[in-house]
Design a protein around this motif. Structure first.
Motif, PDB file in Angstrom:
ATOM      1  N   GLU A  43       0.837  -1.212   0.000  1.00  0.00           N
ATOM      2  CA  GLU A  43       0.000   0.000   0.000  1.00  0.00           C
ATOM      3  C   GLU A  43       0.869   1.257   0.000  1.00  0.00           C
ATOM      4  O   GLU A  43       1.512   1.585  -0.995  1.00  0.00           O
ATOM      5  CB  GLU A  43      -0.982  -0.067   1.169  1.00  0.00           C
ATOM      6  CG  GLU A  43      -1.939  -1.240   1.019  1.00  0.00           C
ATOM      7  CD  GLU A  43      -2.953  -1.357   2.145  1.00  0.00           C
ATOM      8  OE1 GLU A  43      -4.023  -1.934   1.888  1.00  0.00           O
ATOM      9  OE2 GLU A  43      -2.701  -0.889   3.266  1.00  0.00           O
ATOM     10  N   ILE A  44       0.922   1.985   1.105  1.00  0.00           N
ATOM     11  CA  ILE A  44       1.611   3.280   1.137  1.00  0.00           C
ATOM     12  C   ILE A  44       3.078   3.151   0.741  1.00  0.00           C
ATOM     13  O   ILE A  44       3.618   3.982   0.010  1.00  0.00           O
ATOM     14  CB  ILE A  44       1.518   3.897   2.545  1.00  0.00           C
ATOM     15  CG1 ILE A  44       0.067   3.928   3.019  1.00  0.00           C
ATOM     16  CG2 ILE A  44       2.094   5.303   2.564  1.00  0.00           C
ATOM     17  CD1 ILE A  44      -0.085   4.195   4.498  1.00  0.00           C
ATOM     18  N   SER A  45       3.727   2.090   1.198  1.00  0.00           N
ATOM     19  CA  SER A  45       5.178   1.959   1.038  1.00  0.00           C
ATOM     20  C   SER A  45       5.629   1.803  -0.406  1.00  0.00           C
ATOM     21  O   SER A  45       6.779   2.112  -0.739  1.00  0.00           O
ATOM     22  CB  SER A  45       5.683   0.752   1.848  1.00  0.00           C
ATOM     23  OG  SER A  45       5.343   0.884   3.198  1.00  0.00           O
ATOM     24  N   ASN A  48       4.388   5.580  -4.119  1.00  0.00           N
ATOM     25  CA  ASN A  48       4.903   6.904  -3.804  1.00  0.00           C
ATOM     26  C   ASN A  48       5.967   7.297  -4.824  1.00  0.00           C
ATOM     27  O   ASN A  48       6.143   6.618  -5.834  1.00  0.00           O
ATOM     28  CB  ASN A  48       5.469   6.910  -2.379  1.00  0.00           C
ATOM     29  CG  ASN A  48       6.472   5.787  -2.177  1.00  0.00           C
ATOM     30  OD1 ASN A  48       7.559   5.814  -2.726  1.00  0.00           O
ATOM     31  ND2 ASN A  48       6.089   4.775  -1.388  1.00  0.00           N
ATOM     32  N   GLY A 208      -0.700   1.464   8.938  1.00  0.00           N
ATOM     33  CA  GLY A 208      -0.889   2.370   7.812  1.00  0.00           C
ATOM     34  C   GLY A 208      -2.294   2.920   7.701  1.00  0.00           C
ATOM     35  O   GLY A 208      -2.782   3.630   8.581  1.00  0.00           O
ATOM     36  N   LEU A 209      -2.987   2.570   6.625  1.00  0.00           N
ATOM     37  CA  LEU A 209      -4.338   3.078   6.376  1.00  0.00           C
ATOM     38  C   LEU A 209      -5.332   2.613   7.441  1.00  0.00           C
ATOM     39  O   LEU A 209      -6.380   3.234   7.625  1.00  0.00           O
ATOM     40  CB  LEU A 209      -4.821   2.632   4.997  1.00  0.00           C
ATOM     41  CG  LEU A 209      -3.992   3.114   3.798  1.00  0.00           C
ATOM     42  CD1 LEU A 209      -4.539   2.514   2.508  1.00  0.00           C
ATOM     43  CD2 LEU A 209      -3.974   4.630   3.707  1.00  0.00           C
ATOM     44  N   GLY A 315      -1.476   6.506  -5.198  1.00  0.00           N
ATOM     45  CA  GLY A 315      -1.170   6.178  -3.811  1.00  0.00           C
ATOM     46  C   GLY A 315      -2.113   6.910  -2.879  1.00  0.00           C
ATOM     47  O   GLY A 315      -2.728   7.908  -3.265  1.00  0.00           O
ATOM     48  N   ARG A 317      -2.395   8.502   1.135  1.00  0.00           N
ATOM     49  CA  ARG A 317      -1.660   8.866   2.341  1.00  0.00           C
ATOM     50  C   ARG A 317      -2.622   9.041   3.513  1.00  0.00           C
ATOM     51  O   ARG A 317      -3.640   9.718   3.380  1.00  0.00           O
ATOM     52  CB  ARG A 317      -0.877  10.161   2.114  1.00  0.00           C
ATOM     53  CG  ARG A 317       0.233   9.996   1.084  1.00  0.00           C
ATOM     54  CD  ARG A 317       1.026  11.275   0.892  1.00  0.00           C
ATOM     55  NE  ARG A 317       0.262  12.279   0.167  1.00  0.00           N
ATOM     56  CZ  ARG A 317      -0.016  13.488   0.633  1.00  0.00           C
ATOM     57  NH1 ARG A 317       0.371  13.835   1.851  1.00  0.00           N
ATOM     58  NH2 ARG A 317      -0.697  14.347  -0.088  1.00  0.00           N
ATOM     59  N   GLU A 345       2.786   9.133   6.866  1.00  0.00           N
ATOM     60  CA  GLU A 345       2.806   9.364   5.434  1.00  0.00           C
ATOM     61  C   GLU A 345       4.177   9.924   5.058  1.00  0.00           C
ATOM     62  O   GLU A 345       5.145   9.752   5.788  1.00  0.00           O
ATOM     63  CB  GLU A 345       1.685  10.351   5.066  1.00  0.00           C
ATOM     64  CG  GLU A 345       1.661  11.589   5.945  1.00  0.00           C
ATOM     65  CD  GLU A 345       1.287  12.854   5.220  1.00  0.00           C
ATOM     66  OE1 GLU A 345       1.103  12.824   3.988  1.00  0.00           O
ATOM     67  OE2 GLU A 345       1.189  13.902   5.888  1.00  0.00           O
TER      68      GLU A 345
END
Length: 368
Positions: A43-45, A48, A208-209, A315, A317, A345
């Motif tokens: 996901e976030i990682s 980006n 994360g999310l 993405g 955040r 984030e």
């Protein structure tokens, strides 16, 4: 129902959970990372710009500022030591008119105040280097860079496992319970659709999310709960003839750093992210926003061929309402400790190794 007793549980197998796990694993005989997806860092990682930030924008003494500046140096050292591809290419921040140049001066002064002392104005150099750019002044950050974030994630995973840690994929944290001497975590194994219970004295919420949801599950008073905000950003690849060897950023905007031009390790150009709030998780690139996206780029790259911008990825955040900083909440409950990393984030990738040191120092006394 199966019950498993462990010494430490980390919920979340992104860069936050992996970096913390690789640092604290030697403290515990039995430590697990629980990841709800089929792969680490989905996901976030991995959605980006893969930028190594220098710590320019953040408020002095904030977690973002302190962790980013320390984390940048730790990250460069780690990448060199582990032969992970990176480029210390540097970043230009450009103003497009006189009024913006005042803001650019403020950015430099903030960076100096935070301890980032290597920024210089190099407007003439940039105009000669990239004549297709249009701007008033250009501030250069020589310690900014790019790296292969996917290789970094896999290296952290290997570090964690070599130190005795275990990663359980496609398993999701459903509920948390407080007992007298441990925390109970109800897990759903999505591979078998079966549930089991984990008991641990140490729980680190790096989800994360989902991290705010997990944290709020401990707070009965809804007025004290934290409100998450999800900011989505789209990325477009560019296939024009122009080439760049640096990162090109406009001035920051609300909820982000502006639609900037970055390069990957093969020097392919991509633009993004824009920034808009969403209510549900959706990774489709919003093509309806392409005109606004292109208009942002044209402010500093006026002759770009918009037809050569192709949708790439998006993405999301996890920001926090009424806060621009990371938030680390530590609850010591009798013989247990519950750590939540919230709003993690950008500059989360850059800050990850410094964050790991911070958490390691926070849990002294709860080792096996």
């Amino acid at each position: 129902m199966k019950i498993i007793n462990v010494d430490c549980i980390i919920v979340g197998g992104g860069v936050c959970g992996l970096s913390i796990g690789s640092k604290i694993a030697p403290r515990f005989n039995n430590i697990f990372i629980i990841e709800r997806n089929k792969h680490v860092g989905e996901e976030i990682s991995s959605r980006n710009s893969e930028v190594i930030h220098s710590g320019i924008y953040y408020q002095k003494n904030s977690l973002k500022s302190d962790l980013c500046i320390e984390g940048k140096n730790l990250l460069y050292q780690y990448l060199k030591k582990n032969n992970i591809p990176f480029s210390n290419c540097g970043k230009f921040i450009v103003s497009t008119k006189k009024e913006e140049s005042v803001k650019l001066e403020n950015i430099m002064n903030n960076a100096l105040n935070c301890g980032v002392e290597d920024l210089v104005f190099k407007s003439k150099y940039l105009k000669a280097k990239y004549p297709f750019l249009k701007f008033d002044r250009a501030l250069f950050s020589p310690s900014s860079g790019i790296f292969d974030s996917h290789s970094f994630l896999q290296s952290l995973r290997a570090d964690f496992e070599q130190k005795g840690g275990h990663i359980v994929l496609n398993n999701e944290c459903k509920k948390l319970y407080l007992a007298s001497k441990h925390i109970e975590i109800l897990i759903n194994d999505k591979n078998s659709n079966e549930e089991y219970l984990i008991k641990s004295k140490v729980l680190i919420n790096a989800a994360g999310l989902k991290s705010v949801d997990i944290h709020n599950s401990f707070i009965e008073d809804k007025s004290q709960q934290i409100t998450p905000i999800f900011i989505k950003g789209d990325y477009f690849s560019y296939f024009g003839q122009e080439k760049i060897n640096h990162l090109i950023y406009p001035l920051p905007e609300r909820n982000g750093l502006g639609v900037h031009a970055t390069i990957d390790m093969q020097k392919n150009i991509r633009f993004g992210p824009n920034a808009y709030e969403i209510k549900s998780i959706d990774y489709d690139v919003a093509l309806r926003n392409k005109k606004l996206f292109a208009a942002s780029i044209k402010k500093y790259w006026p002759d770009i061929d918009v037809n050569l911008l192709n949708p790439s990825y998006s993405g999301i955040r996890p920001k926090l309402k009424d806060s621009e900083d990371f938030k680390i909440i530590i609850d010591e409950l009798s013989e247990t400790i519950f750590v939540s990393i919230l709003g993690y984030e950008s500059p989360g990738l850059t800050s990850s190794l410094s964050l790991a040191n911070h958490i390691d120092n926070s849990i002294v006394g709860y080792s096996s």
